[in-house]
Every structure is written in structure tokens, then in C-alpha cells.
Design a protein around this motif. Structure first.
Motif, PDB file in Angstrom:
ATOM      1  N   ARG A 245       3.245  -9.405   9.060  1.00 19.69           N
ATOM      2  CA  ARG A 245       2.089 -10.291   9.191  1.00 19.69           C
ATOM      3  C   ARG A 245       2.305 -11.179  10.422  1.00 19.69           C
ATOM      4  O   ARG A 245       3.444 -11.432  10.823  1.00 19.69           O
TER       5      ARG A 245
ATOM      6  N   ARG B 183       0.886   5.121   0.179  1.00 19.75           N
ATOM      7  CA  ARG B 183       0.012   6.245   0.557  1.00 19.75           C
ATOM      8  C   ARG B 183       0.589   7.589   0.152  1.00 19.75           C
ATOM      9  O   ARG B 183       0.058   8.637   0.535  1.00 19.75           O
TER      10      ARG B 183
ATOM     11  N   THR C 162       0.867  -1.177   0.000  1.00 21.92           N
ATOM     12  CA  THR C 162       0.000   0.000   0.000  1.00 21.92           C
ATOM     13  C   THR C 162       0.907   1.231   0.000  1.00 21.92           C
ATOM     14  O   THR C 162       1.717   1.409   0.909  1.00 21.92           O
TER      15      THR C 162
HETATM   16  C1  LIG Z   1     -10.800  -3.100   3.204  1.00 20.98           C
HETATM   17  C2  LIG Z   1      -9.532  -2.290   3.276  1.00 20.98           C
HETATM   18  C3  LIG Z   1      -9.595  -0.937   3.573  1.00 20.98           C
HETATM   19  C4  LIG Z   1      -8.429  -0.165   3.617  1.00 20.98           C
HETATM   20  N1  LIG Z   1      -8.533   1.180   3.837  1.00 20.98           N
HETATM   21  C5  LIG Z   1      -7.425   1.946   3.794  1.00 20.98           C
HETATM   22  C6  LIG Z   1      -7.529   3.371   3.909  1.00 20.98           C
HETATM   23  O1  LIG Z   1      -8.627   3.928   4.015  1.00 20.98           O
HETATM   24  N2  LIG Z   1      -6.391   4.089   3.866  1.00 20.98           N
HETATM   25  C7  LIG Z   1      -5.163   3.493   3.729  1.00 20.98           C
HETATM   26  O2  LIG Z   1      -4.153   4.195   3.701  1.00 20.98           O
HETATM   27  N3  LIG Z   1      -5.031   2.149   3.616  1.00 20.98           N
HETATM   28  C8  LIG Z   1      -6.131   1.370   3.629  1.00 20.98           C
HETATM   29  N4  LIG Z   1      -6.030   0.015   3.478  1.00 20.98           N
HETATM   30  C9  LIG Z   1      -4.700  -0.593   3.332  1.00 20.98           C
HETATM   31  C10 LIG Z   1      -4.234  -1.279   4.630  1.00 20.98           C
HETATM   32  O3  LIG Z   1      -3.912  -0.325   5.617  1.00 20.98           O
HETATM   33  C11 LIG Z   1      -3.005  -2.160   4.285  1.00 20.98           C
HETATM   34  O4  LIG Z   1      -3.438  -3.184   3.434  1.00 20.98           O
HETATM   35  C12 LIG Z   1      -2.354  -2.791   5.498  1.00 20.98           C
HETATM   36  O5  LIG Z   1      -1.779  -1.800   6.319  1.00 20.98           O
HETATM   37  C13 LIG Z   1      -1.270  -3.782   5.094  1.00 20.98           C
HETATM   38  O6  LIG Z   1      -0.271  -3.167   4.296  1.00 20.98           O
HETATM   39  P1  LIG Z   1       0.052  -3.650   2.815  1.00 20.98           P
HETATM   40  O7  LIG Z   1      -1.168  -3.440   2.004  1.00 20.98           O
HETATM   41  O8  LIG Z   1       1.216  -2.766   2.378  1.00 20.98           O
HETATM   42  O9  LIG Z   1       0.446  -5.093   2.863  1.00 20.98           O
HETATM   43  C14 LIG Z   1      -7.172  -0.777   3.420  1.00 20.98           C
HETATM   44  C15 LIG Z   1      -7.106  -2.148   3.109  1.00 20.98           C
HETATM   45  C16 LIG Z   1      -8.271  -2.886   3.028  1.00 20.98           C
HETATM   46  C17 LIG Z   1      -8.207  -4.344   2.642  1.00 20.98           C
END
Ligand SMILES: Cc1cc2nc3c(=O)[nH]c(=O)nc-3n(C[C@H](O)[C@H](O)[C@H](O)COP(=O)(O)O)c2cc1C
Length: 345
Positions: free
Chosen positions: A319, A123, A121
Motif C-alpha cells: 500500500r 486467485r 485476494t
Molecule cells: C472493485 C474491485 C475489482 C476487482 N477485480 C478483480 C478481478 O477482476 N480479478 C482479480 O484477480 N482481482 C480483482 N480485485 C482484487 C484486487 O486486485 C486486489 O484487491 C488488489 O490487488 C489488492 O490486493 P489484496 O486484495 O490482496 O489486498 C478487485 C478488487 C476490487 C475492489
């Protein structure tokens, strides 16, 4: 002899990859039960974040994403997953039963499992490189495989309307002490943690993309993107929508979100799931009315775009150990179980 079902080692390797799925606040709200002929996905309601996700939609989408990650991992290992959603109506936490059948792994399977490992993710702000229409079309086709629409918000007026709804939703959530303390609990943790959003994956300054605020997690240390001072962020917001709004629809939205994220990663795009604009019911309805023509239900927004070429990689978020999230069904454990200490990814 040709095997008719995957051995225990293969199942554990696939589950470790499934657990790399994104989840709201990195709560990882899933458990796996391994049987002789099937793997079962269970929701872990203790891991719901009630102030952020009062009706449990984000939890189900997160679990749907883990399910799709499992399907991708099995395909790469030579197994086609046949998934039965919500197999037991009397047990709502039992989200899916997955059986595996022999499958000829192809190049696309390998590309998707590679993307599964590469995805993060992101940001931060993205660059001014436009996302090609063909890429958006492919993502929409992959979402459609799960009965989910992925509608791009490309028009500047629509983007402005989306930004207003997102900013209002953020302000409303941030005025709720239960939300801010929940966010502080899950965000900004150090490296030794196994869950939550690590400080290194959160921008040091809050990010506003052309008026659309990213969720303002506290305690970030990620350096801003090296975008030019006047460079416009050309990321595209994809609104994922379903016809129904029941558990099945939300699980499918999660599978589709995973397909969109992995496809984008495969295409070299940065991605960020965004649920905040949909977590306040009034704004979720506004977004539905504006972007889904007033029909169906918005489930998740995914931002896709090109990170600047000189942007350092976002660190991989942690994780929980696989041993903490899976169990064998009674009588199914192999003679020499391997799982202790086996970590996802
Ligand atoms: C249903 C869902 C909603 C999420 N909402 C947000 C969000 O509003 N803002 C954000 O920055 N990340 C959001 N995420 C990302 C998660 O924070 C992120 O997947 C998690 O921290 C794990 O990190 P990675 O995706 O880098 O593995 C969301 C992920 C999911 C599956």
C-alpha cells in the motif's frame, strides 16, 4: 475524562487499516481529509483505470470498501462510525463524511478487524470442500445491511452460463490493446512498489475455475494451489447486486463487498473479488438477467471457498504510505504530526 471523539493517533491508525482495503488493480483510488470532528473520503479520479473500468464503477466500489474498512477499524478502537455518503452534491469526489461516537467494542468488532489484517485476494484454485450454507447466509445478511443482495451461483447449469459470460468478457478485454497495456502497467511489479498487483500475488499459470477464468494478469510467480489432480474446485461465486446504479449504490456495493470479504475471512474462507465479467456491458446485463432476475444491477462478483490446507499463504500486497493519501483540513494538524513514514498495515 471520557473522550467524545478519537484523538489524532487513533484516527491515523484507523486510516492505515482502512487503506488495507482491496481495490481494482491495487490502484488505491482514495484520499482522506481529516477534520476536527470528521474524516472525509475523497475519490482520486487520477487513479481510475479507464480501459478496465470505463465508467468508474470499480473505483467507487474500491472506495466503498475502504470506507467500510474504516468503520470496522474505528469500531475495534471503541468508536462507532456514522457515515454520510456523498455529503455535498456540488462536489462529486467527496464520497463520504464520517463522524465517530463512543462505542463499546465487542468480540465481533475484534474478529472483523483481525480478518481485515488476514485478508488477501487469492486467485488460485480452491479445494473441493463445500462452503456451508450457513456461511453463505451470514455473508448475505451482512451485505443486506447495506441494501445489497449477495446471490450465490451454485447450480451447475447457472455456473456454466456464468462461465460462458466471464470467458467472453475476458476474450473481449484481452483483444483490446489499451486494456492489455493498462494491465501490464499495474501488474507483476516487484517488492519495492507501493501499488499495483505484485508478481508474488499472481498465479504463475492462468487459472480457470470450472470454466470460469480468473483475470489473466501478466508476469505472475505464485505457485499453483496444491489441489489434487482430479479435485473439483467447490468455490461459490456471489453476485453482489443493487437496486439502483448511481454513485450511492456503488459505494454501498463496496461497503457490502468489504463486509462479505471480511466475514468470509473470519470464517476461514479464501476470497477473490472479480469484476472482469461485469466490465463488458453486454455480459454485465446477461449476468443481471440470469442471476438478479433481470432487476437491479450487478456490481461485483466475489469468489469464496476453502484454500487447500497445505497451500502457502498469499503474500500481502503493498500500500502507499499513509502520508501520501491523507491530509489535515486547514488548521487541524496536531502540534507534533506523526504521519510521515507511517505505512498502512
Ligand atoms: C472493485 C474491485 C475489482 C476487482 N477485480 C478483480 C478481478 O477482476 N480479478 C482479480 O484477480 N482481482 C480483482 N480485485 C482484487 C484486487 O486486485 C486486489 O484487491 C488488489 O490487488 C489488492 O490486493 P489484496 O486484495 O490482496 O489486498 C478487485 C478488487 C476490487 C475492489
Amino acid at each position: 475524562m471520557t473522550r467524545t471523539r478519537p484523538d489524532h493517533e487513533t484516527v491515523l491508525d484507523a486510516l492505515a487499516l482502512a487503506c488495507r482495503a482491496p481495490s481494482v488493480h491495487n490502484t488505491q483510488p482514495w484520499r482522506w481529509l481529516v477534520g476536527d470532528r470528521s474524516v472525509h473520503l475523497m475519490a482520486d479520479p487520477q487513479r481510475r483505470v479507464p480501459a478496465t473500468d470505463p465508467d468508474g464503477r470499480d473505483l467507487l466500489i474500491s472506495c466503498g470498501g475502504a470506507l467500510h474498512h474504516l468503520e470496522v477499524a474505528l469500531a475495534a478502537f471503541g468508536w462507532r462510525a456514522v457515515t454520510h455518503l456523498l455529503p455535498n452534491p456540488a462536489e462529486p469526489e467527496h464520497l463520504a463524511a464520517v463522524q465517530a461516537y463512543p462505542h463499546h467494542t465487542d468480540a465481533e468488532d475484534i474478529a472483523l478487524v483481525t480478518a481485515l489484517d488476514d485478508r488477501r485476494t487469492d486467485r488460485r484454485a480452491y479445494s473441493s470442500w463445500a462452503v456451508p450454507t450457513g456461511h453463505l447466509d451470514l455473508m448475505a445478511r451482512r451485505a443486506a445491511d447495506f441494501g445489497v443482495v449477495a446471490v450465490p451461483v451454485t447450480d451447475p447449469v447457472e455456473r456454466h452460463q456464468f462461465a460462458r459470460a466471464a470467458a467472453s468478457a475476458a476474450r473481449e478485454q484481452e483483444a483490446d490493446p489499451a486494456y492489455t497495456s493498462e494491465l501490464a502497467f499495474w501488474a507483476g511489479r516487484g517488492r519495492s512498489t507501493e501499488e499495483g498487483v505484485p508478481a508474488g500475488a499472481i498465479p504463475a499459470r492462468t487459472v480457470d475455475v470450472e470454466g470460469v477464468p480468473m483475470r489473466a494478469f501478466p508476469a505472475g510467480s505464485l505457485a499453483p494451489s496444491p489441489t489434487g489432480e482430479h479435485e473439483q474446485d467447490a468455490s461459490v461465486l456471489l453476485v453482489l447486486g443493487t437496486t439502483d446504479d448511481d454513485e450511492t449504490a456503488r459505494l454501498r456495493a463496496g461497503q457490502a463487498a468489504s463486509a462479505v470479504l471480511l466475514t468470509a475471512t473470519e470464517l476461514g474462507l479464501a476470497t477473490c473479488p472479480m469484476s472482469q465479467p461485469l466490465e463488458v456491458p453486454r455480459h454485465r446485463e446477461r449476468i443481471r438477467d440470469r442471476f438478479l432476475d433481470g432487476v437491479g444491477h450487478a456490481q461485483l462478483v466475489v469468489r469464496v471457498g476453502y484454500a487447500p490446507t497445505s497451500a502457502p499463504a498469499v503474500p500481502q500486497s503493498p500500500r502507499r504510505p499513509l502520508a501520501d493519501v491523507f491530509a489535515y483540513l486547514p488548521g487541524m494538524a496536531p502540534a507534533r504530526p506523526r504521519a510521515a513514514g507511517h505505512r498502512p498495515g
